[in-house]
Design a protein around this motif. Sequence first.
Motif, short mmCIF file in Angstrom:
data_model
loop_
_atom_site.label_atom_id
_atom_site.label_comp_id
_atom_site.label_asym_id
_atom_site.label_seq_id
_atom_site.Cartn_x
_atom_site.Cartn_y
_atom_site.Cartn_z
N VAL A 365 18.91 103.33 -10.71
CA VAL A 365 19.57 104.57 -11.15
C VAL A 365 20.70 104.97 -10.22
O VAL A 365 21.82 105.27 -10.66
N PHE A 366 20.44 104.99 -8.92
CA PHE A 366 21.41 105.51 -7.95
C PHE A 366 22.37 104.41 -7.50
O PHE A 366 21.94 103.36 -7.00
N LEU A 367 23.66 104.67 -7.69
CA LEU A 367 24.68 103.67 -7.37
C LEU A 367 24.95 103.62 -5.87
O LEU A 367 24.94 104.65 -5.20
N ASN A 368 25.19 102.41 -5.39
CA ASN A 368 25.55 102.20 -4.00
C ASN A 368 27.08 102.20 -3.90
O ASN A 368 27.72 101.14 -3.95
N ARG A 369 27.65 103.39 -3.79
CA ARG A 369 29.10 103.52 -3.84
C ARG A 369 29.78 102.82 -2.67
O ARG A 369 30.89 102.30 -2.79
N LYS A 370 29.13 102.79 -1.51
CA LYS A 370 29.72 102.15 -0.35
C LYS A 370 29.88 100.64 -0.60
O LYS A 370 30.93 100.07 -0.32
N ARG A 371 28.83 100.05 -1.12
CA ARG A 371 28.90 98.61 -1.40
C ARG A 371 29.92 98.32 -2.51
O ARG A 371 30.68 97.35 -2.43
N GLU A 372 29.96 99.18 -3.52
CA GLU A 372 30.92 98.98 -4.61
C GLU A 372 32.35 99.07 -4.10
O GLU A 372 33.22 98.31 -4.53
N ALA A 373 32.59 99.99 -3.19
CA ALA A 373 33.93 100.11 -2.61
C ALA A 373 34.30 98.85 -1.84
O ALA A 373 35.44 98.36 -1.92
N GLN A 374 33.33 98.29 -1.10
CA GLN A 374 33.58 97.07 -0.33
C GLN A 374 33.88 95.89 -1.26
O GLN A 374 34.80 95.10 -1.01
N VAL A 375 33.11 95.77 -2.35
CA VAL A 375 33.33 94.70 -3.32
C VAL A 375 34.71 94.82 -3.94
O VAL A 375 35.46 93.84 -4.03
N THR A 376 35.07 96.04 -4.33
CA THR A 376 36.36 96.26 -4.97
C THR A 376 37.51 95.92 -4.03
O THR A 376 38.45 95.21 -4.41
N GLU A 377 37.45 96.42 -2.80
CA GLU A 377 38.53 96.17 -1.85
C GLU A 377 38.67 94.68 -1.56
O GLU A 377 39.78 94.17 -1.39
N ARG A 378 37.53 93.99 -1.51
CA ARG A 378 37.58 92.54 -1.23
C ARG A 378 38.34 91.81 -2.32
O ARG A 378 39.19 90.96 -2.05
N PHE A 379 38.07 92.16 -3.59
CA PHE A 379 38.72 91.43 -4.68
C PHE A 379 40.14 91.93 -4.94
O PHE A 379 40.98 91.16 -5.43
N ILE A 380 40.43 93.17 -4.61
CA ILE A 380 41.82 93.63 -4.69
C ILE A 380 42.68 92.79 -3.74
O ILE A 380 43.80 92.38 -4.08
N GLN A 381 42.14 92.51 -2.56
CA GLN A 381 42.86 91.69 -1.59
C GLN A 381 42.89 90.22 -2.02
O GLN A 381 43.94 89.57 -2.00
N GLN A 382 41.74 89.69 -2.42
CA GLN A 382 41.64 88.28 -2.73
C GLN A 382 42.50 87.88 -3.93
O GLN A 382 43.18 86.85 -3.91
N LEU A 383 42.48 88.71 -4.98
CA LEU A 383 43.22 88.40 -6.20
C LEU A 383 44.58 89.09 -6.26
O LEU A 383 45.30 88.94 -7.24
N GLN A 384 44.90 89.85 -5.21
CA GLN A 384 46.17 90.57 -5.14
C GLN A 384 46.38 91.44 -6.39
O GLN A 384 47.40 91.36 -7.06
#
Length: 499
Positions: A365-384
């Motif tokens: 139920v409860f989202l792990n926003r910190k981890r989601e932010a880390q995942v997003t930032e990683r792929f924003i960088q990786q895939l430009q």
Amino acid sequence: MSSFLQFENVSKAFPGVRALSSVSFGVRAGEVHGLMGENGAGKSTLLKILGGEYQPEAGRILIDGEEARFSSAAASIGAGVAVIHQELQYVPDLSVAENLLLGRLPASGGWFRKSHAVSVARARLTAMGVDLDPTASLRKLSIAQRQMVEICKALMRDARVIALDEPTSSLSHTETEVLFRLVRQLQKERRALIYISHRMDEIYELCNACTVFRDGKMIASHPDIRNVPRPVLVREMVGRDISDIYHYRGRPLGEVRLSVKALMGKPLVEPATFQIRKGEIVGFFGLVGAGRSELMHLVYGARKKDLGEMTLDGRPIHISGPRAAIRHGIVLCPEDRKEDGIVATASVSDNINISCRRHSSRAGVFLNRKREAQVTERFIQQLQIRTPNRRQKIRLLSGGNQQKAILARWLAEPDLRVVILDEPTRGIDVGAKHEIYNVIYELAERGCAIVVVSSELPEVLGISDRVVVMREGRIAGELDREKATEQTVLSLALPDSPR
């Protein structure tokens, strides 16, 4: 010769990003002016300003010497401007005729004259050489057919200025020929045309002049494209040399990862059987309507099968729907990213994490926003991925960056086994294509089985280890990379070729 359409120092900014910076160039009457640049370079933003969807913060637009200011799309249309956007804008539950005449529907005494609308639409479609049933619902048409409806709708307005954004991205060869004929006819009628495409063959075949954008700025404008070598345009677009866009990387192949046997479901006319090995990239090619996407929807569970069996790593699996496929590590990047891929009202972060968040949410139920932010930032960088930040609404990104976000969604899955990419580079610039091909090779090198469905034959031949050709709802043949040439593939794909 003076320009019929002139952009003078046009600028536009959004929160966190400058989309256009003092852009100036002109388009003459009777000219097809190519507009090129990477995704996010500002091309579509300029067309939305021309179409009245956005207003520039500086600069002006002149049409036939008169300044034009459009406060709305209706104002732009009223001034004789027609813009055909890459992301189609139609009403799916209305008919072809109703979409073509939207805003100008014939009425009498307040009642819609349906038969008259159908008659008008049929006459205009016939005159343009377009084979579409004016009574058909848009929802039941293929993406290519919907694209032709959008093109015809703009052309039926008899506009003086016509802008086309990636108009052939979903069209078959035959439909592309019809479009080219229409464009050349408009050119003879002295219309001013802007043509955006990432397909350089189209730019050189159709355009007289060309302007290149990069990072919201006009890098160069060429009054005669015949004098400009292709490597020069590529370098101007991406800021670097790309000698081989595909850069095929061979790799050892493993055991059979996915085996499909006698898979059947409408509209396939014959059961489909094929295998893909670990680390293998298999290209599926065929003309529009050959059944490639429909077959992949059966594999993924997005379409109900009538019969057939599948095994994954030697074990039988039952795919009751997309959720079951994802649990097994089978994922799909769909052809229609707008309708089937993105959640338009959600952020970039939510779109990337929408599937993998089930692994990190607490108590489901409860989202792990910190981890989601880390995942997003990683792929924003990786895939430009070009976005002001991870919280940006994904609908505000260019089509190519939306596609990268969908790819990031599946790369975030911890146990990928089979990746199905349906038209992964549709409407994407040469630099972004190069990046996506590298991701495909990396996935294959990790042991993933990769399916690439594409209507671009050079792409299929450039990145595939093996090519499967479909024709009229059936698998017409398979070719190893060494034997797959344009001639051999097309001989299997064309309906009138010997069986």
